[in-house]
Design a protein around this motif. Structure first.
Motif, PDB file in Angstrom:
ATOM      1  N   MET A   1       0.835  -1.174   0.000  1.00 23.14           N
ATOM      2  CA  MET A   1       0.000   0.000   0.000  1.00 23.14           C
ATOM      3  C   MET A   1       0.886   1.246   0.000  1.00 23.14           C
ATOM      4  SD  MET A   1      -2.629   1.491   2.933  1.00 23.14           S
ATOM      5  CE  MET A   1      -2.882  -0.062   3.643  1.00 23.14           C
ATOM      6  N   ILE A   2       0.404   2.271  -0.663  1.00 28.06           N
ATOM      7  CA  ILE A   2       1.124   3.553  -0.731  1.00 28.06           C
ATOM      8  C   ILE A   2       0.162   4.657  -0.301  1.00 28.06           C
ATOM      9  CG2 ILE A   2       2.177   5.231  -2.279  1.00 28.06           C
ATOM     10  CD1 ILE A   2       3.280   2.915  -3.885  1.00 28.06           C
ATOM     11  N   LYS A   3       0.672   5.556   0.527  1.00 29.17           N
ATOM     12  CA  LYS A   3      -0.122   6.713   0.953  1.00 29.17           C
ATOM     13  C   LYS A   3       0.655   7.983   0.663  1.00 29.17           C
ATOM     14  CE  LYS A   3      -3.005   4.659   4.489  1.00 29.17           C
ATOM     15  NZ  LYS A   3      -3.563   4.825   5.832  1.00 29.17           N
ATOM     16  N   LYS A   4      -0.093   9.058   0.536  1.00 29.52           N
ATOM     17  CA  LYS A   4       0.533  10.367   0.352  1.00 29.52           C
ATOM     18  C   LYS A   4       1.007  10.878   1.711  1.00 29.52           C
ATOM     19  CE  LYS A   4      -2.196  11.532  -3.658  1.00 29.52           C
ATOM     20  NZ  LYS A   4      -3.154  12.455  -4.277  1.00 29.52           N
ATOM     21  N   LEU A   5       2.063  11.687   1.676  1.00 30.13           N
ATOM     22  CA  LEU A   5       2.622  12.224   2.905  1.00 30.13           C
ATOM     23  C   LEU A   5       1.562  12.935   3.743  1.00 30.13           C
ATOM     24  CD1 LEU A   5       5.113  12.712   4.675  1.00 30.13           C
ATOM     25  CD2 LEU A   5       5.524  14.797   3.377  1.00 30.13           C
ATOM     26  N   LYS A   6       0.690  13.691   3.093  1.00 29.20           N
ATOM     27  CA  LYS A   6      -0.327  14.443   3.838  1.00 29.20           C
ATOM     28  C   LYS A   6      -1.293  13.534   4.599  1.00 29.20           C
ATOM     29  CE  LYS A   6      -3.453  14.962  -0.111  1.00 29.20           C
ATOM     30  NZ  LYS A   6      -4.037  15.946  -1.037  1.00 29.20           N
TER      31      LYS A   6
ATOM     32  N   ASN B   1       2.369  21.535  -2.001  1.00 26.34           N
ATOM     33  CA  ASN B   1       1.894  20.468  -2.898  1.00 26.34           C
ATOM     34  C   ASN B   1       2.977  19.442  -3.184  1.00 26.34           C
ATOM     35  OD1 ASN B   1      -0.669  21.518  -3.021  1.00 26.34           O
ATOM     36  ND2 ASN B   1      -0.317  22.602  -4.940  1.00 26.34           N
ATOM     37  N   ASP B   2       4.225  19.924  -3.359  1.00 23.66           N
ATOM     38  CA  ASP B   2       5.342  19.000  -3.594  1.00 23.66           C
ATOM     39  C   ASP B   2       5.433  17.989  -2.465  1.00 23.66           C
ATOM     40  OD1 ASP B   2       6.200  20.406  -5.907  1.00 23.66           O
ATOM     41  OD2 ASP B   2       7.346  21.801  -4.670  1.00 23.66           O
ATOM     42  N   LEU B   3       5.341  18.473  -1.241  1.00 23.30           N
ATOM     43  CA  LEU B   3       5.466  17.597  -0.076  1.00 23.30           C
ATOM     44  C   LEU B   3       4.244  16.714   0.127  1.00 23.30           C
ATOM     45  CD1 LEU B   3       7.139  19.785   2.663  1.00 23.30           C
ATOM     46  CD2 LEU B   3       8.074  17.780   1.549  1.00 23.30           C
ATOM     47  N   GLU B   4       3.079  17.320   0.091  1.00 20.85           N
ATOM     48  CA  GLU B   4       1.859  16.575   0.383  1.00 20.85           C
ATOM     49  C   GLU B   4       1.668  15.375  -0.534  1.00 20.85           C
ATOM     50  OE1 GLU B   4      -1.273  19.472   0.216  1.00 20.85           O
ATOM     51  OE2 GLU B   4      -0.995  20.026   2.330  1.00 20.85           O
ATOM     52  N   GLU B   5       2.148  15.482  -1.759  1.00 26.42           N
ATOM     53  CA  GLU B   5       1.917  14.422  -2.742  1.00 26.42           C
ATOM     54  C   GLU B   5       3.002  13.340  -2.763  1.00 26.42           C
ATOM     55  OE1 GLU B   5      -0.988  14.221  -4.448  1.00 26.42           O
ATOM     56  OE2 GLU B   5      -1.567  15.946  -3.226  1.00 26.42           O
ATOM     57  N   ILE B   6       4.028  13.464  -1.940  1.00 27.71           N
ATOM     58  CA  ILE B   6       5.069  12.431  -1.903  1.00 27.71           C
ATOM     59  C   ILE B   6       4.434  11.097  -1.545  1.00 27.71           C
ATOM     60  CG2 ILE B   6       7.083  11.592  -0.597  1.00 27.71           C
ATOM     61  CD1 ILE B   6       8.088  14.466  -0.491  1.00 27.71           C
TER      62      ILE B   6
ATOM     63  N   ILE C   1      12.609  16.201  -5.911  1.00 30.22           N
ATOM     64  CA  ILE C   1      11.823  17.431  -6.057  1.00 30.22           C
ATOM     65  C   ILE C   1      12.742  18.578  -6.434  1.00 30.22           C
ATOM     66  CG2 ILE C   1      10.443  19.146  -4.811  1.00 30.22           C
ATOM     67  CD1 ILE C   1       9.333  16.795  -3.137  1.00 30.22           C
ATOM     68  N   THR C   2      13.873  18.672  -5.763  1.00 29.87           N
ATOM     69  CA  THR C   2      14.831  19.739  -6.040  1.00 29.87           C
ATOM     70  C   THR C   2      15.326  19.668  -7.483  1.00 29.87           C
ATOM     71  OG1 THR C   2      15.528  19.692  -3.741  1.00 29.87           O
ATOM     72  CG2 THR C   2      16.988  20.799  -5.272  1.00 29.87           C
ATOM     73  N   GLN C   3      15.607  18.451  -7.969  1.00 38.19           N
ATOM     74  CA  GLN C   3      16.068  18.294  -9.348  1.00 38.19           C
ATOM     75  C   GLN C   3      14.993  18.712 -10.337  1.00 38.19           C
ATOM     76  OE1 GLN C   3      17.334  14.208  -9.532  1.00 38.19           O
ATOM     77  NE2 GLN C   3      19.251  14.617  -8.457  1.00 38.19           N
ATOM     78  N   SER C   4      13.743  18.448 -10.014  1.00 32.76           N
ATOM     79  CA  SER C   4      12.665  18.830 -10.921  1.00 32.76           C
ATOM     80  C   SER C   4      12.485  20.346 -10.969  1.00 32.76           C
ATOM     81  CB  SER C   4      11.346  18.152 -10.522  1.00 32.76           C
ATOM     82  OG  SER C   4      10.832  18.728  -9.347  1.00 32.76           O
ATOM     83  N   LEU C   5      13.013  21.050  -9.985  1.00 32.91           N
ATOM     84  CA  LEU C   5      12.929  22.511  -9.927  1.00 32.91           C
ATOM     85  C   LEU C   5      14.218  23.167 -10.398  1.00 32.91           C
ATOM     86  CD1 LEU C   5      11.364  22.767  -6.352  1.00 32.91           C
ATOM     87  CD2 LEU C   5      10.161  23.025  -8.527  1.00 32.91           C
ATOM     88  N   SER C   6      15.087  22.412 -11.055  1.00 37.47           N
ATOM     89  CA  SER C   6      16.428  22.901 -11.389  1.00 37.47           C
ATOM     90  C   SER C   6      16.421  24.145 -12.268  1.00 37.47           C
ATOM     91  CB  SER C   6      17.257  21.796 -12.042  1.00 37.47           C
ATOM     92  OG  SER C   6      16.657  21.394 -13.250  1.00 37.47           O
TER      93      SER C   6
ATOM     94  N   ILE D   1       2.286  18.409   8.402  1.00 36.96           N
ATOM     95  CA  ILE D   1       3.289  19.241   7.731  1.00 36.96           C
ATOM     96  C   ILE D   1       3.074  20.688   8.158  1.00 36.96           C
ATOM     97  CG2 ILE D   1       4.184  19.997   5.503  1.00 36.96           C
ATOM     98  CD1 ILE D   1       2.864  17.400   4.326  1.00 36.96           C
ATOM     99  N   LYS D   2       4.108  21.279   8.772  1.00 39.33           N
ATOM    100  CA  LYS D   2       4.004  22.664   9.246  1.00 39.33           C
ATOM    101  C   LYS D   2       5.069  23.512   8.556  1.00 39.33           C
ATOM    102  CE  LYS D   2       4.319  21.009  13.492  1.00 39.33           C
ATOM    103  NZ  LYS D   2       4.505  20.954  14.942  1.00 39.33           N
ATOM    104  N   PHE D   3       4.635  24.498   7.818  1.00 36.83           N
ATOM    105  CA  PHE D   3       5.553  25.440   7.187  1.00 36.83           C
ATOM    106  C   PHE D   3       5.797  26.588   8.156  1.00 36.83           C
ATOM    107  CE2 PHE D   3       4.614  23.042   3.553  1.00 36.83           C
ATOM    108  CZ  PHE D   3       5.534  23.362   2.567  1.00 36.83           C
ATOM    109  N   CYS D   4       7.043  26.863   8.445  1.00 38.33           N
ATOM    110  CA  CYS D   4       7.409  27.970   9.322  1.00 38.33           C
ATOM    111  C   CYS D   4       7.811  29.130   8.423  1.00 38.33           C
ATOM    112  CB  CYS D   4       8.560  27.575  10.245  1.00 38.33           C
ATOM    113  SG  CYS D   4       8.184  26.129  11.236  1.00 38.33           S
ATOM    114  N   LEU D   5       6.909  30.061   8.269  1.00 36.23           N
ATOM    115  CA  LEU D   5       7.153  31.173   7.368  1.00 36.23           C
ATOM    116  C   LEU D   5       7.816  32.319   8.119  1.00 36.23           C
ATOM    117  CD1 LEU D   5       3.748  31.030   5.503  1.00 36.23           C
ATOM    118  CD2 LEU D   5       5.935  30.021   4.819  1.00 36.23           C
ATOM    119  N   ALA D   6       8.644  33.052   7.400  1.00 37.17           N
ATOM    120  CA  ALA D   6       9.344  34.184   8.010  1.00 37.17           C
ATOM    121  C   ALA D   6       8.315  35.240   8.410  1.00 37.17           C
ATOM    122  CB  ALA D   6      10.351  34.761   7.026  1.00 37.17           C
TER     123      ALA D   6
END
Length: 181
Positions: A1-6, A126-131, A111-116, A11-16
């Motif tokens: 079975m495979i699940k998405k990270l979300k 979205n990048d993270l949630e869909e892993i 993910i980083t390579q896809s954003l090169s 997942i908490k983003f710490c924004l400046a």
């Protein structure tokens, strides 16, 4: 079975944010996160949002939002340490945290390579949630997570040994070229 990270982690983003508090808080910044699960200390900052969303706990996984290439698994951390802006805190809910850290350590570079083409690659929600995370039996997750963590520890010990051996050789060569003094 495979699940998405979300589905299996918070997942908490710490924004400046420019929040000036009355006291300085022990803060983890992106510059202090190094490869091979190394944290190069903390800073004291009064411009960090110090609340439950930015508090770092044992078992959390920390990722730099901008130019990420690895993850940092928090095995042990003091109380009341907070994440500064541009960090992402991932807390496993229904999987072993070290196993999840291993999976993320494999997926974040993809993910980083896809954003090169981007000037400054940054991981988005979205990048993270869909892993995609393979859900294995819990004992297998524990074994994989422990093996990943031990392999990083072994790498760090070997690096330290190499540094010590190089220092010893330099000392011997220095003494030999200075007539044994």
């Amino acid at each position: 079975m495979i699940k998405k990270l979300k589905e299996i982690a918070k997942i908490k983003f710490c924004l400046a944010q420019r929040v000036v508090s009355e006291q300085k808080h022990k803060t983890l910044t992106p510059m202090k996160l190094l490869d091979n699960n190394v944290i190069d200390g903390f800073v004291f900052d009064d411009k960090v949002r110090a609340d439950d969303d930015t508090k770092i706990c044992n078992g959390d996984i920390i990722i730099k939002r901008i130019s990420p290439s690895f993850v940092n698994y928090i095995d042990k951390i003091d109380d009341d340490i907070y994440a500064s802006g541009n960090l992402i805190i991932i807390s496993a809910i229904s999987v072993e945290p070290k196993y999840l850290a291993y999976i993320l350590n494999q997926e974040i570079p993809k993910i980083t390579q896809s954003l090169s083409g981007a000037k400054i690659p940054a991981v988005g929600r979205n990048d993270l949630e869909e892993i995609q995370v393979p859900i294995l039996p819990i004992q297998k997750q524990k074994a994989i997570g422990e093996l990943w963590k031990k392999s990083i520890e072994l790498y760090k010990l070997k690096s330290k040994l190499n540094e010590l051996e190089l220092s010893k050789i330099k000392s011997i060569l220095g003494k030999a070229t200075n007539g044994g003094k």
